[in-house]
Design a protein around this motif. Structure first.
Motif, PDB file in Angstrom:
ATOM      1  N   ARG A 103       0.871  -1.000   0.101  1.00 18.31           N
ATOM      2  CA  ARG A 103      -0.089  -0.158  -0.019  1.00 18.31           C
ATOM      3  C   ARG A 103       0.906   1.568  -0.347  1.00 18.31           C
ATOM      4  O   ARG A 103       2.132   1.469   0.263  1.00 18.31           O
ATOM      5  N   ALA A 104      -0.015   2.191  -0.853  1.00 17.16           N
ATOM      6  CA  ALA A 104       0.845   3.527  -0.586  1.00 17.16           C
ATOM      7  C   ALA A 104       0.795   4.198   1.161  1.00 17.16           C
ATOM      8  O   ALA A 104      -0.317   3.744   1.927  1.00 17.16           O
ATOM      9  N   PRO A 113      -3.904   3.538   0.808  1.00 19.79           N
ATOM     10  CA  PRO A 113      -2.773   3.790   1.633  1.00 19.79           C
ATOM     11  C   PRO A 113      -3.030   3.516   2.877  1.00 19.79           C
ATOM     12  O   PRO A 113      -3.849   3.834   3.926  1.00 19.79           O
ATOM     13  N   HIS A 165      -0.130  10.925  -3.936  1.00 18.13           N
ATOM     14  CA  HIS A 165      -0.590  11.186  -3.027  1.00 18.13           C
ATOM     15  C   HIS A 165      -0.503  11.549  -1.010  1.00 18.13           C
ATOM     16  O   HIS A 165      -1.468  11.355  -0.754  1.00 18.13           O
ATOM     17  N   ASP A 213       5.415   7.842  -8.820  1.00 19.32           N
ATOM     18  CA  ASP A 213       3.688   8.432  -7.497  1.00 19.32           C
ATOM     19  C   ASP A 213       4.364   9.648  -6.937  1.00 19.32           C
ATOM     20  O   ASP A 213       5.663   9.838  -6.484  1.00 19.32           O
ATOM     21  N   TYR A 271      -4.498   1.861  -3.428  1.00 15.67           N
ATOM     22  CA  TYR A 271      -4.934   3.348  -3.172  1.00 15.67           C
ATOM     23  C   TYR A 271      -6.705   3.970  -2.936  1.00 15.67           C
ATOM     24  O   TYR A 271      -6.719   4.817  -2.810  1.00 15.67           O
TER      25      TYR A 271
END
Length: 348
Positions: A103-104, A113, A165, A213, A271
């Motif tokens: 995950r982010a 995230p 993000h 990203d 995301y």
């Protein structure tokens, strides 16, 4: 084997894995291969079927040369079987690892995230810092918190570099939106803590393969600390694998690691509801060389650099399991790709 030979074999194995997925029905869509909320129907069975849980890249070998990096996520039995078949086909020069869900590393909860570690438990800088310096908490006014990775120039204007993000957070963000330091999760508010405005992003979109990203914020005050924490980082390099690296982040502060894979394709990152599960190609993988993780939630946007102070990449995602010490693996965008996408250069 050398890098060119490894790349050729990686391509052959990618075709082999797709064929196995098509014949075995290992998840007909991205949503079928991922937990609820991590994906959406992706059309005909094919690359989309296996990509959300199997990534292939190049793994550096002791003594030089490369093997094939095979990465698969725990909890999907059909893909584990495909990973075993791919590893068998690759022969002895293969490095197979289970990654867990990737995950982010900021912003949300659930399948999106990974949220930043709470302020009181963060080892990094979560307070208000002026002049700005790398490693501090920062974010879009509607995001929780991430990390200010580096300072870059677009033309002659000084900008803060971090992740999409972190500095944008969603497709609803607009150029000119407020960016605050510290991030809102650490008490930052506009206008009191505003340090700049969102200037440019590399957009992310459902169903589209990404390589970075990344986003930048135009700073209100160009007087920044370029030397913290390891001296001025002004040059970049392409990761070759095996490098000793470091980073400074909002959550885990200064950590050390090692590049364990390069040119990883089909790294799928969660995301959340806005974007779902996105596929990234040509990524760098880092594992911790300490007792703790190389990164945790809130470290998104950190600059990853070699021991000699040369920038290699921009940290954006990680897993909570995997790696030599079991604390997770970290994923990094190549820095030259990031800077080219934003038409930026490291500030000097």
């Amino acid at each position: 084997m050398d890098r060119d030979e490894a790349r050729e074999i990686k391509g052959q194995l990618a075709d082999f894995a797709r064929d196995l997925a098509e014949r075995g029905g290992a998840g007909a869509t991205a949503s079928a291969a991922a937990p609820a909320g991590e994906g959406e129907p992706a059309g005909p069975v094919g690359r989309e079927a296996w990509a959300p849980t199997l990534a292939l890249g190049l793994a550096p070998r002791e003594g030089g040369g490369y093997g094939i990096a095979v990465r698969y996520r725990l909890g999907v039995p059909a893909v584990r079987s495909i990973a075993r078949r791919v590893a068998s086909e690759a022969g002895p020069v293969v490095d197979v690892r289970r990654t867990g869900r990737i995950r982010a590393l900021s912003r949300s909860t659930g399948t999106g995230p990974r949220p930043p570690v709470v302020t009181a438990q963060a080892a990094g800088e979560t307070g208000r810092v002026r002049p700005l310096r790398p490693g501090v908490s920062i974010a879009h006014v509607d995001v929780t918190a991430g990390t200010l990775g580096a300072f870059v120039l677009v033309g002659d204007a000084v900008h803060a570099l971090s992740n999409y993000h972190v500095l944008a957070g969603s497709p609803r963000a607009q150029v000119g939106d407020a960016v605050v330091q510290p991030g809102p999760a650490d008490g930052g508010r506009a206008p009191a803590d505003q340090v700049g405005t969102l200037a440019a992003t590399v957009p992310l979109a459902r169903g589209r393969t990404a390589t970075v990203d990344a986003a930048i914020a135009l700073l209100d005050d160009p007087d920044v600390d370029l030397d913290y924490p390891v001296g001025r980082i002004t040059t970049t390099a392409v990761a070759l694998g095996g490098e000793t690296v470091g980073k400074i982040g909002r959550t885990t502060a200064v950590t050390a690691g090692r590049v364990t894979a390069i040119e990883l394709d089909d790294v799928v990152v969660g995301y959340g509801e806005d974007l779902g599960a996105l596929r990234f190609d040509d990524q760098i993988e880092v594992e911790s060389t300490g007792t703790g993780p190389f990164s945790r939630g809130g470290d998104s946007g950190s600059l990853v650099y070699r021991a000699d102070g040369v920038a290699l990449g921009l940290l954006f995602a990680g897993s909570e399991t995997g790696g030599e010490n079991g604390t997770g693996l970290t994923y990094v965008n190549p820095i030259d790709t990031v800077l080219a996408a934003l038409d930026a250069r490291l500030a000097r």
